[in-house]
Design a protein around this motif. Sequence first.
Motif, PDB file in Angstrom:
ATOM      1  N   UNK A  70       0.735  -1.127  -0.172  1.00  0.00           N
ATOM      2  CA  UNK A  70       0.129   0.119  -0.170  1.00  0.00           C
ATOM      3  C   UNK A  70       0.871   1.160  -0.025  1.00  0.00           C
ATOM      4  N   UNK A  71       1.949   1.219   0.775  1.00  0.00           N
ATOM      5  CA  UNK A  71       2.572   2.406   0.985  1.00  0.00           C
ATOM      6  C   UNK A  71       3.533   2.622  -0.352  1.00  0.00           C
ATOM      7  N   UNK A  72       3.824   1.472  -1.102  1.00  0.00           N
ATOM      8  CA  UNK A  72       4.587   1.837  -2.321  1.00  0.00           C
ATOM      9  C   UNK A  72       3.701   2.335  -3.399  1.00  0.00           C
ATOM     10  N   UNK A  73       2.456   1.770  -3.387  1.00  0.00           N
ATOM     11  CA  UNK A  73       1.377   2.468  -4.243  1.00  0.00           C
ATOM     12  C   UNK A  73       1.119   3.900  -3.759  1.00  0.00           C
ATOM     13  N   UNK A  74       1.361   4.383  -2.741  1.00  0.00           N
ATOM     14  CA  UNK A  74       1.103   5.762  -2.236  1.00  0.00           C
ATOM     15  C   UNK A  74       2.034   6.551  -2.878  1.00  0.00           C
ATOM     16  N   UNK A  75       3.394   6.303  -2.869  1.00  0.00           N
ATOM     17  CA  UNK A  75       4.501   6.727  -3.172  1.00  0.00           C
ATOM     18  C   UNK A  75       4.524   7.009  -4.589  1.00  0.00           C
ATOM     19  N   UNK A  76       4.264   5.882  -5.474  1.00  0.00           N
ATOM     20  CA  UNK A  76       4.105   5.959  -6.787  1.00  0.00           C
ATOM     21  C   UNK A  76       3.038   6.848  -7.408  1.00  0.00           C
ATOM     22  N   UNK A  77       1.872   6.964  -6.631  1.00  0.00           N
ATOM     23  CA  UNK A  77       0.828   7.917  -7.232  1.00  0.00           C
ATOM     24  C   UNK A  77       1.089   9.055  -7.050  1.00  0.00           C
ATOM     25  N   UNK A  78       1.831   9.491  -5.694  1.00  0.00           N
ATOM     26  CA  UNK A  78       2.254  10.828  -5.428  1.00  0.00           C
ATOM     27  C   UNK A  78       3.287  11.265  -6.334  1.00  0.00           C
ATOM     28  N   UNK A  79       4.386  10.292  -6.891  1.00  0.00           N
ATOM     29  CA  UNK A  79       5.349  10.716  -7.795  1.00  0.00           C
ATOM     30  C   UNK A  79       4.632  11.301  -9.105  1.00  0.00           C
ATOM     31  N   UNK A  80       3.482  10.902  -9.537  1.00  0.00           N
ATOM     32  CA  UNK A  80       2.635  11.343 -10.388  1.00  0.00           C
ATOM     33  C   UNK A  80       1.613  12.624 -10.287  1.00  0.00           C
ATOM     34  N   UNK A  81       1.734  12.917  -8.985  1.00  0.00           N
ATOM     35  CA  UNK A  81       1.191  14.210  -8.754  1.00  0.00           C
ATOM     36  C   UNK A  81      -0.191  14.057  -8.105  1.00  0.00           C
ATOM     37  N   UNK A  82      -0.666  12.948  -7.967  1.00  0.00           N
ATOM     38  CA  UNK A  82      -2.034  12.350  -7.479  1.00  0.00           C
ATOM     39  C   UNK A  82      -2.073  12.885  -6.286  1.00  0.00           C
ATOM     40  N   UNK A  83      -3.444  13.565  -5.791  1.00  0.00           N
ATOM     41  CA  UNK A  83      -3.567  13.545  -4.420  1.00  0.00           C
ATOM     42  C   UNK A  83      -4.047  12.367  -3.687  1.00  0.00           C
ATOM     43  N   UNK A  84      -3.418  11.902  -2.658  1.00  0.00           N
ATOM     44  CA  UNK A  84      -3.559  10.355  -1.984  1.00  0.00           C
ATOM     45  C   UNK A  84      -4.034  10.565  -0.562  1.00  0.00           C
ATOM     46  N   UNK A  85      -5.076   9.680  -0.112  1.00  0.00           N
ATOM     47  CA  UNK A  85      -5.401   9.780   1.213  1.00  0.00           C
ATOM     48  C   UNK A  85      -5.001   8.310   1.717  1.00  0.00           C
ATOM     49  N   UNK A  86      -4.354   8.089   2.623  1.00  0.00           N
ATOM     50  CA  UNK A  86      -3.887   6.794   3.265  1.00  0.00           C
ATOM     51  C   UNK A  86      -4.882   6.370   4.354  1.00  0.00           C
ATOM     52  N   UNK A  87      -5.602   5.217   4.020  1.00  0.00           N
ATOM     53  CA  UNK A  87      -6.429   4.725   4.844  1.00  0.00           C
ATOM     54  C   UNK A  87      -5.865   3.517   5.625  1.00  0.00           C
ATOM     55  N   UNK A  88      -5.734   3.747   6.996  1.00  0.00           N
ATOM     56  CA  UNK A  88      -4.933   2.542   7.712  1.00  0.00           C
ATOM     57  C   UNK A  88      -5.483   2.698   9.275  1.00  0.00           C
ATOM     58  N   UNK A  89      -5.218   1.251  10.066  1.00  0.00           N
ATOM     59  CA  UNK A  89      -5.746   1.401  11.110  1.00  0.00           C
ATOM     60  C   UNK A  89      -4.603   1.976  12.148  1.00  0.00           C
ATOM     61  N   UNK A  90      -3.352   1.932  11.658  1.00  0.00           N
ATOM     62  CA  UNK A  90      -2.185   2.306  12.671  1.00  0.00           C
ATOM     63  C   UNK A  90      -2.115   4.025  12.586  1.00  0.00           C
ATOM     64  N   UNK A  91      -2.592   4.546  13.443  1.00  0.00           N
ATOM     65  CA  UNK A  91      -2.364   6.327  13.477  1.00  0.00           C
ATOM     66  C   UNK A  91      -0.975   6.714  13.349  1.00  0.00           C
ATOM     67  N   UNK A  92      -0.425   6.069  14.202  1.00  0.00           N
ATOM     68  CA  UNK A  92       1.216   6.581  14.442  1.00  0.00           C
ATOM     69  C   UNK A  92       1.743   6.528  13.147  1.00  0.00           C
ATOM     70  N   UNK A  93       2.074   5.257  12.468  1.00  0.00           N
ATOM     71  CA  UNK A  93       2.756   5.137  11.311  1.00  0.00           C
ATOM     72  C   UNK A  93       1.958   5.649  10.261  1.00  0.00           C
ATOM     73  N   UNK A  94       0.688   5.759  10.122  1.00  0.00           N
ATOM     74  CA  UNK A  94       0.027   6.307   9.136  1.00  0.00           C
ATOM     75  C   UNK A  94       0.108   7.951   9.067  1.00  0.00           C
TER      76      UNK A  94
END
Length: 259
Positions: free
Chosen positions: A19-43
């Motif tokens: 999931x994190x790798x996907x977030x990084x890849x999308x952000x590299x293209x300029x896409x606005x991303x929301x991370x959904x995760x249960x772990x608040x600290x790491x998220x």
Amino acid sequence: MKLDSTLSAVVTGGASGLGLATVKALRAQGVKVAIFDLNQEIGEKMAKETGAVFCQCDVLSDESVDQAFASAREVNGQERILVCCAGGGNAIPTVRRDKKTGEIQMFPTDKFEWVLRLNTVGTFRCITRSAAGMMAEDLLDEERGVIVNTASAAATDGQMGQAAYSAAKAGIVGMTLTIARDLSREAIRVNTIQPGIFDTPAMARAPQAMKDALGAMVPHPRRLGHPDEFASLVLEMVRNRYMNAETIRLDGAIRMQPR
């Protein structure tokens, strides 16, 4: 769908691993991303590092998922991309005999059910919310949105002790075509990735000798998969407007052994 700063995406399980790798890849293209995760600290930490938005989310809960989508849309607008990476499993034989006592022990049904709820139902819960939001949007390059799900090689060749995980991931594979057909009239595409053994944080806890042995099982390339290779396929599934209702294995040609 062209990836740029006009698009918004949601990635479940986006604080680590695939999931994190996907977030990084999308952000590299300029896409606005929301991370959904249960772990608040790491998220929150990963959101800060990647320039994403963090929304705490438990995919087992309707209320939590609804709130997460509302929070994400308040900041980034309606997502056109949903990538479902949240999931997990356990390793319990269907029925086993205790080696010391000879006692016959059954797989606890509640633990089997939990894995299905987390993976299959959790994925479906997020799909319905995201698709409903996409349906209210105008067409963009002849489509309204793209959904990418995460199954597993275990869906088709699960190992011993993976009955629940295999069933859960097979459920995701099985519903891909049906959901793609359901959403076709709304110009929303749905695809699924079946990753093999990837070098994720969960795998990082394994001894190096075990990781080397697992990598040696892969025909070619003879190694564990890299999370950015998973993310690369996600991007292609989003970009390629003719790719719909596909389930693609990403595993270096491995076919899992019984154990």
